[in-house]
Write an enzyme that holds these catalytic residues in place. Structure first.
Site, mmCIF file in Angstrom:
data_model
loop_
_atom_site.group_PDB
_atom_site.id
_atom_site.type_symbol
_atom_site.label_atom_id
_atom_site.label_comp_id
_atom_site.label_asym_id
_atom_site.label_seq_id
_atom_site.Cartn_x
_atom_site.Cartn_y
_atom_site.Cartn_z
ATOM 1 N N SER A 75 0.837 -1.191 0.000
ATOM 2 C CA SER A 75 0.000 0.000 0.000
ATOM 3 C C SER A 75 0.882 1.255 0.000
ATOM 4 O O SER A 75 1.765 1.386 -0.837
ATOM 5 C CB SER A 75 -0.950 -0.042 1.197
ATOM 6 O OG SER A 75 -2.020 0.849 1.028
ATOM 7 N N ASP A 195 -5.541 -3.758 -2.516
ATOM 8 C CA ASP A 195 -4.614 -3.422 -1.431
ATOM 9 C C ASP A 195 -3.721 -4.584 -0.990
ATOM 10 O O ASP A 195 -4.196 -5.597 -0.493
ATOM 11 C CB ASP A 195 -5.426 -2.921 -0.238
ATOM 12 C CG ASP A 195 -4.555 -2.450 0.915
ATOM 13 O OD1 ASP A 195 -3.425 -2.016 0.656
ATOM 14 O OD2 ASP A 195 -5.025 -2.528 2.059
#
Length: 349
Positions: A75, A195
């Site tokens: 991320s 993610d």
């Protein structure tokens, strides 16, 4: 040729013992006895902490940085990994971008969740602006990006990029929190991902030492060292967190960015936590006076609360006055004092 990927199945067989990571002897890092890597966890807007860490390591740990073979991240941590690996001269621009993005997000009624507000598009614009034409060549076999495949929800570490667009898409996939960043899932080489922090928030390499970086207090080599509260930890998505209220506030700030003054404290905290790490490893290199943007000419002892009134005034990095609730400011004040004053002697004003 497709990008190299390491697929990680996070499901565990019943009664299977989790893999233990090798304990790192920090004092022996300077001896160059073993290959080293660095990994940045997913952190949302607290990626500003990662920028502070990277800035300190580049400025005061050149010998340490030269020994790093692989940079990993999930991320926001993937952005930090790319920045430190191939854009070390652009860290100040990374810092400014984080402040600008946080300010724009705060201006929206529901923050990043405001309908029509697209964090992914803004992030892509910034990545395209700063990545050099040969970024994919510089990052191949050096930068490992954690992504989660939409089909099967398994983790993959991507490390080979055929084109610059490949690298951009891998970063966007790793940063994609569904319905928070964007409603549409990004694609990488024909497959949809999201993610990387969902399946592996802090990648490590079992074949060599991995220096782990996190803005959350835990067992990582570079992280805030909260002293208050019980000494209890929880392992979540491959990362240890200390169970305390400060980490709860940090989690909130990761998704809903605080004002610029508090973001500046997180940046300083990262800078000084990295300095402490280098000191303990006996690899800290003096680099003259610190840039004003990093330490503002004084030790990190500023607090978020300056008034006893119900509405507390705070100043952002540009000197603008804002308002924050008493409870939030008091919690920010505790985080700042615990995380920053403990490392105050490491950086000279």
């Amino acid at each position: 040729m497709s990008a190299d990927k390491v697929t990680i199945d996070n499901t565990e067989e019943e009664n299977e013992e989790p893999e233990e990571e090798e304990e790192i002897d920090i004092t022996s890092l300077k001896l160059g006895e073993k290959e080293m890597n660095i990994s940045f966890c997913g952190a949302g807007f607290l990626g500003i902490y990662h920028v502070g860490v990277a800035a300190c390591l580049v400025k005061h740990g050149s010998k340490f940085v030269k020994n790093i073979s692989r940079y990993a991240g999930a991320s926001a941590g993937s952005l930090a990994a790319v920045a430190m690996a191939i854009l070390p001269d652009k860290l100040e621009e990374c810092r400014q971008f984080t402040f600008e993005m946080a300010k724009e997000t705060r201006s929206k009624p529901l923050g990043a969740l405001t309908p029509g507000f697209n964090l992914s598009a803004k992030l892509r614009g910034w990545i395209e602006k700063f990545l050099p034409p040969n970024a994919h060549e510089l990052a191949t076999d050096k930068v490992f990006i954690s992504v989660t495949c939409l089909r099967g929800k398994k983790n993959e570490l991507v490390s080979t990029y055929e084109t610059r667009e490949d690298l951009i898409q891998a970063l966007l996939c790793s940063c994609h929190i569904p319905y928070y960043v964007d409603r549409k899932y990004p694609e990488f080489q024909g497959k949809k991902y999201f993610d990387g922090g969902y399946s592996n928030n802090l990648p490590h390499f079992p074949d060599s030492w991995t220096i782990k970086v996190s803005p959350f207090s835990g067992s990582q080599e570079i992280c805030p060292k909260d002293k208050k509260g019980l000494d209890l930890y929880a392992k979540v998505i491959n990362q240890f967190f200390k169970l305390n209220t400060r980490n709860m506030w940090r989690t909130k700030h990761a998704l809903f960015p605080p004002k610029s003054g508090m973001l500046e404290l997180y940046y300083k905290c990262g800078y000084q936590d990295a300095a402490r790490f280098l000191k303990e490893a006996d690899m800290y290199e003096e680099g003259g006076s610190e840039p004003e943007s990093e330490l503002n000419g004084k030790p990190c002892t500023s607090t978020a609360a300056e008034s006893k009134s119900e509405s507390v005034s705070t100043k952002d990095a540009n000197g603008n006055i804002g308002e924050a609730s008493r409870s939030e400011c008091e919690s920010q004040n505790e985080i700042a004092n615990d995380s920053l004053t403990e490392t105050k002697p490491l950086i000279k004003s």
